[in-house]
Every structure is written in C-alpha cells, then in structure tokens.
Design a protein around this motif. Structure first.
Motif, PDB file in Angstrom:
ATOM      1  N   UNK A   1      26.724  47.190 -24.561  1.00 48.32           N
ATOM      2  CA  UNK A   1      27.532  47.249 -23.165  1.00 48.32           C
ATOM      3  C   UNK A   1      26.213  46.939 -21.996  1.00 48.32           C
ATOM      4  N   UNK A   2      26.595  46.342 -21.055  1.00 39.34           N
ATOM      5  CA  UNK A   2      25.488  46.074 -19.812  1.00 39.34           C
ATOM      6  C   UNK A   2      26.599  46.402 -18.660  1.00 39.34           C
ATOM      7  N   UNK A   3      25.993  47.118 -17.749  1.00 39.86           N
ATOM      8  CA  UNK A   3      26.721  47.862 -16.820  1.00 39.86           C
ATOM      9  C   UNK A   3      25.770  48.177 -15.564  1.00 39.86           C
ATOM     10  N   UNK A   4      26.353  47.774 -14.512  1.00 40.78           N
ATOM     11  CA  UNK A   4      25.612  47.766 -13.070  1.00 40.78           C
ATOM     12  C   UNK A   4      26.387  48.258 -12.007  1.00 40.78           C
ATOM     13  N   UNK A   5      25.780  48.956 -11.115  1.00 42.39           N
ATOM     14  CA  UNK A   5      26.522  49.567  -9.938  1.00 42.39           C
ATOM     15  C   UNK A   5      25.430  49.711  -8.800  1.00 42.39           C
ATOM     16  N   UNK A   6      25.454  49.067  -7.668  1.00 44.60           N
ATOM     17  CA  UNK A   6      24.387  48.999  -6.624  1.00 44.60           C
ATOM     18  C   UNK A   6      22.967  48.490  -7.384  1.00 44.60           C
ATOM     19  N   UNK A   7      21.980  49.642  -7.121  1.00 43.60           N
ATOM     20  CA  UNK A   7      20.438  49.283  -7.685  1.00 43.60           C
ATOM     21  C   UNK A   7      20.410  49.719  -9.055  1.00 43.60           C
ATOM     22  N   UNK A   8      21.485  50.171  -9.796  1.00 46.74           N
ATOM     23  CA  UNK A   8      21.384  50.866 -10.966  1.00 46.74           C
ATOM     24  C   UNK A   8      21.881  50.062 -12.132  1.00 46.74           C
ATOM     25  N   UNK A   9      21.303  49.980 -13.082  1.00 49.18           N
ATOM     26  CA  UNK A   9      21.856  49.376 -14.460  1.00 49.18           C
ATOM     27  C   UNK A   9      21.692  49.908 -15.806  1.00 49.18           C
ATOM     28  N   UNK A  10      22.591  49.986 -16.910  1.00 52.64           N
ATOM     29  CA  UNK A  10      22.536  50.549 -17.999  1.00 52.64           C
ATOM     30  C   UNK A  10      22.855  49.346 -18.941  1.00 52.64           C
ATOM     31  N   UNK A  11      21.956  49.751 -20.099  1.00 53.51           N
ATOM     32  CA  UNK A  11      22.053  48.777 -21.316  1.00 53.51           C
ATOM     33  C   UNK A  11      22.176  49.782 -22.518  1.00 53.51           C
ATOM     34  N   UNK A  12      23.433  49.694 -23.014  1.00 53.77           N
ATOM     35  CA  UNK A  12      23.806  50.271 -24.406  1.00 53.77           C
ATOM     36  C   UNK A  12      23.304  49.350 -25.378  1.00 53.77           C
ATOM     37  N   UNK A  13      22.477  49.639 -26.356  1.00 53.11           N
ATOM     38  CA  UNK A  13      22.168  48.635 -27.365  1.00 53.11           C
ATOM     39  C   UNK A  13      22.075  49.084 -28.791  1.00 53.11           C
ATOM     40  N   UNK A  14      21.792  48.311 -29.628  1.00 53.10           N
ATOM     41  CA  UNK A  14      21.525  48.551 -31.140  1.00 53.10           C
ATOM     42  C   UNK A  14      20.207  47.984 -31.526  1.00 53.10           C
ATOM     43  N   UNK A  15      19.447  48.531 -32.219  1.00 52.44           N
ATOM     44  CA  UNK A  15      18.029  47.783 -33.009  1.00 52.44           C
ATOM     45  C   UNK A  15      18.046  48.068 -34.210  1.00 52.44           C
ATOM     46  N   UNK A  16      17.947  46.760 -34.847  1.00 49.53           N
ATOM     47  CA  UNK A  16      17.511  46.889 -36.389  1.00 49.53           C
ATOM     48  C   UNK A  16      16.223  46.016 -36.554  1.00 49.53           C
ATOM     49  N   UNK A  17      15.496  46.703 -37.545  1.00 50.59           N
ATOM     50  CA  UNK A  17      14.374  46.215 -37.957  1.00 50.59           C
ATOM     51  C   UNK A  17      14.245  46.052 -39.449  1.00 50.59           C
ATOM     52  N   UNK A  18      15.127  45.925 -40.004  1.00 45.36           N
ATOM     53  CA  UNK A  18      15.388  45.785 -41.593  1.00 45.36           C
ATOM     54  C   UNK A  18      16.962  45.720 -42.118  1.00 45.36           C
ATOM     55  N   UNK A  19      16.761  45.548 -43.303  1.00 45.49           N
ATOM     56  CA  UNK A  19      18.286  45.328 -43.967  1.00 45.49           C
ATOM     57  C   UNK A  19      18.920  46.591 -44.543  1.00 45.49           C
ATOM     58  N   UNK A  20      18.095  47.758 -44.595  1.00 46.54           N
ATOM     59  CA  UNK A  20      18.540  48.878 -45.042  1.00 46.54           C
ATOM     60  C   UNK A  20      19.596  49.904 -44.228  1.00 46.54           C
ATOM     61  N   UNK A  21      20.457  50.500 -44.464  1.00 45.88           N
ATOM     62  CA  UNK A  21      21.173  51.317 -43.671  1.00 45.88           C
ATOM     63  C   UNK A  21      20.613  52.069 -42.580  1.00 45.88           C
ATOM     64  N   UNK A  22      19.573  52.577 -42.859  1.00 41.14           N
ATOM     65  CA  UNK A  22      18.278  53.473 -42.183  1.00 41.14           C
ATOM     66  C   UNK A  22      17.522  52.853 -41.172  1.00 41.14           C
ATOM     67  N   UNK A  23      17.725  51.249 -41.357  1.00 39.81           N
ATOM     68  CA  UNK A  23      16.595  50.599 -40.453  1.00 39.81           C
ATOM     69  C   UNK A  23      17.310  50.189 -39.352  1.00 39.81           C
ATOM     70  N   UNK A  24      17.840  50.993 -38.643  1.00 39.52           N
ATOM     71  CA  UNK A  24      18.598  50.727 -37.280  1.00 39.52           C
ATOM     72  C   UNK A  24      18.701  51.971 -36.386  1.00 39.52           C
ATOM     73  N   UNK A  25      18.877  51.820 -35.146  1.00 40.88           N
ATOM     74  CA  UNK A  25      18.982  52.828 -34.015  1.00 40.88           C
ATOM     75  C   UNK A  25      19.886  52.433 -33.009  1.00 40.88           C
ATOM     76  N   UNK A  26      20.465  53.399 -32.139  1.00 37.51           N
ATOM     77  CA  UNK A  26      21.290  53.007 -31.118  1.00 37.51           C
ATOM     78  C   UNK A  26      20.540  53.712 -29.982  1.00 37.51           C
ATOM     79  N   UNK A  27      20.555  53.004 -28.869  1.00 31.28           N
ATOM     80  CA  UNK A  27      20.030  53.802 -27.663  1.00 31.28           C
ATOM     81  C   UNK A  27      20.689  53.130 -26.360  1.00 31.28           C
TER      82      UNK A  27
END
Length: 121
Positions: free
Chosen positions: A74-100
């Motif tokens: 999700x990417x959200x903005x209001x006035x001068x503020x923005x928020x990005x909710x994201x997922x990051x993967x660095x491998x194929x394993x189930x533990x090779x990811x994080x949300x932030x």
C-alpha cells in the motif's frame, strides 16, 4: 492543479518504483537537502543517516541490488506525509522475506525525512 496529497503520493510512488525496478539513478531528483533517514537496522533503533548524500548513498545501495525484491502492499499520502507498506524478499526460502513500512515527509517536492520499520519475530 494537484493537491499537496497528490504531489506527495506521486513522489512516494516514484521513490518506491526505484527499488522495485532497481533504478538507483531515479532517486537523485527525489531526495532533498537535509534529509534524515532512520533505517530498520540494527535493532532496536536502526542506523541514522543525515544529509542528502548520506541518504542517497544508502538508498542507492539497496535499489541497485538485483537480489532484493520489493513489492508495495500500500502507498498512502496526506498533505506532506507518505506511507509505504512493503514486502522484501532476498531468497526463495520462506524465511527469506520481511514486511515493513516507511513513514516519509516531503517538502518542496523532495523527500526530507524517512523512518523505516519492520515486523519483528
């Protein structure tokens, strides 16, 4: 005429696309002077980067890494503020990811503040 929220969302979208598409050069025109970045690591508070060049160097290193795969939830903005909710993967394993999330502030059409957080175990 675009509202502040629309301009902020456009900038935040462009910022995130630089990571999704591995285009670090796209960040040059998006980062403002005096930018302050608080990274997700190391725990518990994350590293702090101050100044445009320090923030650019850090973000360009991430955006240029072909092994990192970012996806926006999700990417959200209001006035001068923005928020990005994201997922990051660095491998194929189930533990090779994080949300932030990145919480950002835009001033004069450039990102000047960012704080990153990740979901903990």
């Amino acid at each position: 005429m675009k509202t502040d929220s629309e301009r902020t969302r456009e900038i935040i979208n462009r910022f995130h696309r630089a990571f999704e598409e591995h285009r670090p050069g796209d960040l040059d025109e998006l980062i403002g002077e005096g930018c302050i970045l608080e990274n997700t690591a190391p725990a518990p508070d994350g590293a702090r980067y101050e100044g445009r060049q320090a923030c650019l160097d850090f973000w360009k290193g991430i955006a240029s890494s072909a092994r990192l795969v970012f996806e926006a939830e999700e990417i959200w903005a209001s006035e001068d503020r923005g928020i990005i909710r994201w997922r990051l993967r660095w491998g194929e394993g189930g533990a090779d990811r994080v949300r932030g999330v990145n919480i950002m502030r835009v001033r004069d059409g450039r990102i000047v503040e960012a704080a990153g957080y990740v979901k903990g175990a």
